[in-house]
Design an enzyme around this catalytic site. Structure first.
Site, PDB file in Angstrom:
ATOM      1  N   ASP A   8       6.735  -3.977   0.702  1.00 26.51           N
ATOM      2  CA  ASP A   8       7.915  -3.661  -0.094  1.00 26.51           C
ATOM      3  C   ASP A   8       7.621  -2.488  -1.031  1.00 26.51           C
ATOM      4  OD1 ASP A   8      10.497  -3.947  -0.922  1.00 26.51           O
ATOM      5  OD2 ASP A   8      10.180  -5.764  -2.082  1.00 26.51           O
ATOM      6  N   HIS A  25       8.513   5.797   3.655  1.00 23.94           N
ATOM      7  CA  HIS A  25       8.152   5.057   4.871  1.00 23.94           C
ATOM      8  C   HIS A  25       6.929   5.680   5.542  1.00 23.94           C
ATOM      9  CE1 HIS A  25      11.502   2.406   4.555  1.00 23.94           C
ATOM     10  NE2 HIS A  25      12.412   3.355   4.724  1.00 23.94           N
ATOM     11  N   LEU A 119      -9.422  -6.824  15.607  1.00 18.96           N
ATOM     12  CA  LEU A 119      -8.305  -7.273  14.786  1.00 18.96           C
ATOM     13  C   LEU A 119      -7.009  -7.290  15.595  1.00 18.96           C
ATOM     14  CD1 LEU A 119      -7.150  -7.849  11.862  1.00 18.96           C
ATOM     15  CD2 LEU A 119      -6.764  -5.373  11.737  1.00 18.96           C
TER      16      LEU A 119
END
Length: 225
Positions: A8, A25, A119
């Site tokens: 956020d 972004h 990962l």
């Protein structure tokens, strides 16, 4: 260990600098790469990133188009980074409803990274926890009509049933809500809110998250041992 991240503050980061939201972004993507690269060093096996929610369609068309373009082009464009770091990309959410180019970019990336063993990064795209639960119920009942559904039936029909539940969900920008993120899986997840906006996150935030997590006592409804 599995960490869910609610990213956020991209727009606020850009606004503070008198930049367009798209710039926020883009900086947010750089933060993702910093987090992803550092995570394995701290024993993190899975990270779920809240990329685009089922509610985000209500944002301005220009912003939605930009985000879809990132999925179509920027996501597959980072393939070398994924392969160099042995990162497997997974997805959860209703991607069938995405624009064709975005859907193709996601599916191409999933296929190219499917054999990576390091990962695992799960992208929550066109994702909402309520929507996921509804789709899980529909999957089960379609194959098992007139059978009373049990919690384990829902769990088995979620988008990524093989991924363990998150141990910790952390949110940037100081917000204190889940915003429809991993509602089923988060039943016993620890929650942490950090004031720093998402584009400013990096290794130190991962260290802080794990330090705070280590102080929690996880009882799962039982008594402290």
């Amino acid at each position: 260990m599995h960490i869910g991240l609610i990213m956020d503050g991209n727009g606020r980061w850009a606004k503070q600098r008198s930049l367009p939201r798209a710039a926020g972004h883009l900086e947010g993507l750089k933060a993702c790469k910093r987090i992803i690269k550092a995570a394995p060093e701290y024993g993190i096996d899975y990270i779920t990133l809240y990329v685009f929610s089922t509610e985000n369609w209500s944002r301005p068309d220009q912003e939605v188009s930009y985000l879809m373009n990132l999925l179509a082009k920027k996501l597959p464009g980072e393939l070398d980074f994924y392969l160099e770091n042995n990162i497997k990309i997974r997805v959860r959410g209703n991607i069938e409803s995405l624009p064709e180019e975005a859907k193709n970019g996601i599916n191409w990336t999933l296929n190219k990274t499917k054999d990576c063993t390091g990962l695992t990064v799960i992208l929550a795209v066109n994702y909402g926890g309520q929507d996921e639960i509804a789709r899980a119920v529909n999957r089960f009942t379609a194959q098992n009509p007139e059978v009373q559904i049990k919690p384990e039936d829902i769990r088995a029909n979620l988008d990524c049933p093989d991924i363990p539940d998150p141990d910790l969900i952390a949110r940037s920008a100081g917000e204190l809500r889940l915003s429809n993120f991993m509602l089923w899986d988060s039943a016993y997840a620890e929650f942490l809110s950090i004031e720093k906006l998402w584009p400013d996150w990096g290794r130190s935030e991962i260290e802080f998250c794990l330090s705070e997590y280590s102080k929690r006592t996880r009882k799962f409804g039982g008594l402290k041992k």
